[in-house]
Design an enzyme around this catalytic site. Structure first.
Site, PDB file in Angstrom:
ATOM      1  N   SER A   1       2.529 -10.057  -2.431  1.00 48.38           N
ATOM      2  CA  SER A   1       1.389  -9.150  -2.302  1.00 48.38           C
ATOM      3  C   SER A   1       0.053  -9.880  -2.142  1.00 48.38           C
ATOM      4  O   SER A   1      -0.781  -9.461  -1.329  1.00 48.38           O
ATOM      5  CB  SER A   1       1.338  -8.189  -3.491  1.00 48.38           C
ATOM      6  OG  SER A   1       2.414  -7.274  -3.434  1.00 48.38           O
TER       7      SER A   1
ATOM      8  N   LYS B   1       6.210   0.683 -13.334  1.00 51.00           N
ATOM      9  CA  LYS B   1       6.043   1.836 -12.446  1.00 51.00           C
ATOM     10  C   LYS B   1       6.086   3.181 -13.167  1.00 51.00           C
ATOM     11  O   LYS B   1       5.633   4.188 -12.617  1.00 51.00           O
ATOM     12  CB  LYS B   1       7.093   1.794 -11.336  1.00 51.00           C
ATOM     13  CG  LYS B   1       6.890   0.632 -10.363  1.00 51.00           C
ATOM     14  CD  LYS B   1       7.856   0.677  -9.213  1.00 51.00           C
ATOM     15  CE  LYS B   1       7.581  -0.439  -8.211  1.00 51.00           C
ATOM     16  NZ  LYS B   1       8.458  -0.371  -7.023  1.00 51.00           N
TER      17      LYS B   1
ATOM     18  N   ASP C   1       5.419   3.393  -2.268  1.00 50.39           N
ATOM     19  CA  ASP C   1       6.767   2.873  -2.016  1.00 50.39           C
ATOM     20  C   ASP C   1       7.535   3.768  -1.050  1.00 50.39           C
ATOM     21  O   ASP C   1       8.277   3.277  -0.182  1.00 50.39           O
ATOM     22  CB  ASP C   1       7.548   2.754  -3.324  1.00 50.39           C
ATOM     23  CG  ASP C   1       7.221   1.488  -4.100  1.00 50.39           C
ATOM     24  OD1 ASP C   1       6.718   0.524  -3.484  1.00 50.39           O
ATOM     25  OD2 ASP C   1       7.479   1.452  -5.314  1.00 50.39           O
TER      26      ASP C   1
ATOM     27  N   GLY D   1      21.619   2.341  -7.183  1.00 55.49           N
ATOM     28  CA  GLY D   1      20.717   2.100  -8.299  1.00 55.49           C
ATOM     29  C   GLY D   1      20.036   3.385  -8.736  1.00 55.49           C
ATOM     30  O   GLY D   1      20.041   4.385  -7.999  1.00 55.49           O
TER      31      GLY D   1
ATOM     32  N   GLY E   1      16.802   3.269 -10.866  1.00 54.20           N
ATOM     33  CA  GLY E   1      15.509   3.022 -11.490  1.00 54.20           C
ATOM     34  C   GLY E   1      14.359   3.630 -10.711  1.00 54.20           C
ATOM     35  O   GLY E   1      14.535   4.521  -9.876  1.00 54.20           O
TER      36      GLY E   1
ATOM     37  N   TYR F   1      13.060  -9.016  -1.638  1.00 54.82           N
ATOM     38  CA  TYR F   1      12.620  -9.929  -0.578  1.00 54.82           C
ATOM     39  C   TYR F   1      12.543 -11.375  -1.060  1.00 54.82           C
ATOM     40  O   TYR F   1      12.357 -12.286  -0.260  1.00 54.82           O
ATOM     41  CB  TYR F   1      11.262  -9.503  -0.010  1.00 54.82           C
ATOM     42  CG  TYR F   1      10.124  -9.533  -0.996  1.00 54.82           C
ATOM     43  CD1 TYR F   1       9.388 -10.691  -1.212  1.00 54.82           C
ATOM     44  CD2 TYR F   1       9.796  -8.399  -1.727  1.00 54.82           C
ATOM     45  CE1 TYR F   1       8.343 -10.726  -2.121  1.00 54.82           C
ATOM     46  CE2 TYR F   1       8.753  -8.417  -2.631  1.00 54.82           C
ATOM     47  CZ  TYR F   1       8.033  -9.573  -2.830  1.00 54.82           C
ATOM     48  OH  TYR F   1       7.014  -9.600  -3.741  1.00 54.82           O
TER      49      TYR F   1
ATOM     50  N   GLY G   1      13.598  -6.537   2.205  1.00 53.62           N
ATOM     51  CA  GLY G   1      12.575  -5.897   1.409  1.00 53.62           C
ATOM     52  C   GLY G   1      11.158  -6.211   1.864  1.00 53.62           C
ATOM     53  O   GLY G   1      10.218  -5.494   1.508  1.00 53.62           O
TER      54      GLY G   1
END
Length: 287
Positions: free
Chosen positions: A15, A64, A110, A133, A135, A230, A248
Site C-alpha cells: 500500500s 477490518k 475491498d 474462507g 473472514g 499478493y 491479489g
C-alpha cells in the site's frame, strides 16, 4: 496531510508504494503515507489520536471489524458488508464536538477491488461463483460475486458462526449464499470463478485439496481463481492451479485507487499506481 496502512503483520504491505505513487502523480507535495504495525489492542489509541492532519487509514487483518465501534460513522454499504478497510478523516462540521475536531467515516473498498479485478480478467456476469474462507475479506468477496451477477454464490467455511454471518451479509444486500462445510471444498471446482480468501499460511492445505483435482471429470476448464494474497507470491494454491489465476495485487490496486479518491477527492492515477506496485514486486522477486 498524513495517511497510513495499519495491520499486523504489516511489513509486506504494498500500500505505501501505491499511495505514494498516487500522491506524486497528483502533485500532492507534503502528503505522507506510512506503514504502521497495529493490532486490535493498539487500534483504539491510534484512532483516538487522529486529528486534522490526517486524511485516512487503510486497514487490513485483523482490524477490518475491530474498527467498527471506534468511528463516528459507518457507510450503509460497509455496514451491510460487515467489514471495512478504510477510515476517511474529515473536519468535523461547524458546531460539532468530538475528537480533535475530526469526523471518522468507515468505508469498504475491498468489494470494488474484487469486482474491478475480475472485470479486468473478463469475468463479468459471473453465473457460478465460489468463496473459500469465511473472514472479513470473504464477506467482501461474497458481495463482489453478487455484484458481478452471481445469483447464489457458494461459500466454503470451517466455522458455523462464520457461515451464519455470511448468510446475514447476503440477506442484507438482497441476495443469497449457499454455505458448505470445509469437507466439501472440492465442490468449488464446479464454479466459473473461485475467490480464495485464505491467508498465505493456509494456501498449501487448500492447494493439496484443489490443485490435484483439476476440472471436475476433465469435462471443462478449471475455474478462474482470484487469490487475494499478493505476498508471498505465487501462493502454493496459485502456483498449482490448473486454470487462469488473478493475483491479489490486482484487488489491492483497485481497492487502493478507491481509497486514494476517498482520501484526496481526486481521480486516482491507476496506471502510475500499477507501475509502482509491480516495480516493488519485481524487486522483491529478485531479492
Amino acid at each position: 496531510m498524513r495517511a497510513a496502512v495499519c495491520g499486523s503483520p504489516i511489513a509486506h504491505s504494498l500500500s505505501p508504494a501505491l499511495h505514494r505513487a498516487a500522491y506524486a502523480a497528483l502533485g500532492l507535495t507534503g502528503w505522507e503515507y506510512d506503514l504502521l504495525e497495529v493490532d486490535e489492542e493498539r487500534l483504539p489509541a491510534l484512532v483516538a489520536s487522529l486529528d486534522t492532519g490526517w486524511a485516512g487509514l487503510s486497514l487490513t487483518m485483523p482490524l477490518k471489524q475491530a474498527v467498527l465501534p471506534l468511528v463516528d460513522e459507518v457507510s450503509d454499504f460497509a455496514r451491510a458488508v460487515g467489514a471495512v478497510n478504510t477510515v476517511v478523516v474529515t473536519p468535523r462540521p461547524a458546531g460539532g464536538t468530538g475528537r480533535s475536531g475530526v469526523h471518522l467515516r468507515a468505508e469498504n473498498t475491498d468489494v470494488h477491488g474484487i469486482v474491478a479485478a475480475l472485470a479486468e480478467a473478463g469475468a463479468v456476469g459471473v453465473a457460478r461463483g465460489a468463496v473459500v474462507g469465511g473472514g472479513a475479506t470473504a464477506r467482501s468477496a461474497l458481495v463482489a460475486l453478487l455484484r458481478a451477477g452471481c445469483p447464489r454464490p457458494v461459500a466454503v467455511v470451517r466455522s458455523p458462526a462464520r457461515a451464519e454471518e455470511l448468510t446475514r451479509v447476503a440477506a442484507r444486500l438482497g441476495g443469497e449464499v449457499e454455505v458448505r462445510d470445509w469437507a466439501e471444498l472440492p465442490s468449488v471446482l464446479d464454479a466459473d470463478v473461485v475467490v480464495s480468501t485464505v491467508p498465505a499460511g493456509a494456501s498449501q492445505a487448500v492447494a493439496d485439496v484443489l490443485a490435484p483435482a483439476g476440472a471436475p471429470g476433465g469435462s471443462r476448464p478449471a475455474p478462474l481463481l482470484l487469490d487475494v494474497v499478493y505476498a508471498p507470491w505465487p501462493t502454493p494454491l496459485a502456483h498449482r492451479w490448473r486454470g487462469p489465476v488473478i493475483g491479489g495485487f490486482e484487488m489491492l490496486l483497485h481497492q487502493g485507487a478507491a481509497q486514494v479518491e476517498l482520501m484526496t477527492g481526486r481521480t486516482a492515477p491507476l496506471e502510475a499506481m500499477r507501475a509502482a506496485g509491480l516495480a516493488v514486486l519485481r524487486e522483491r522477486a529478485r531479492a
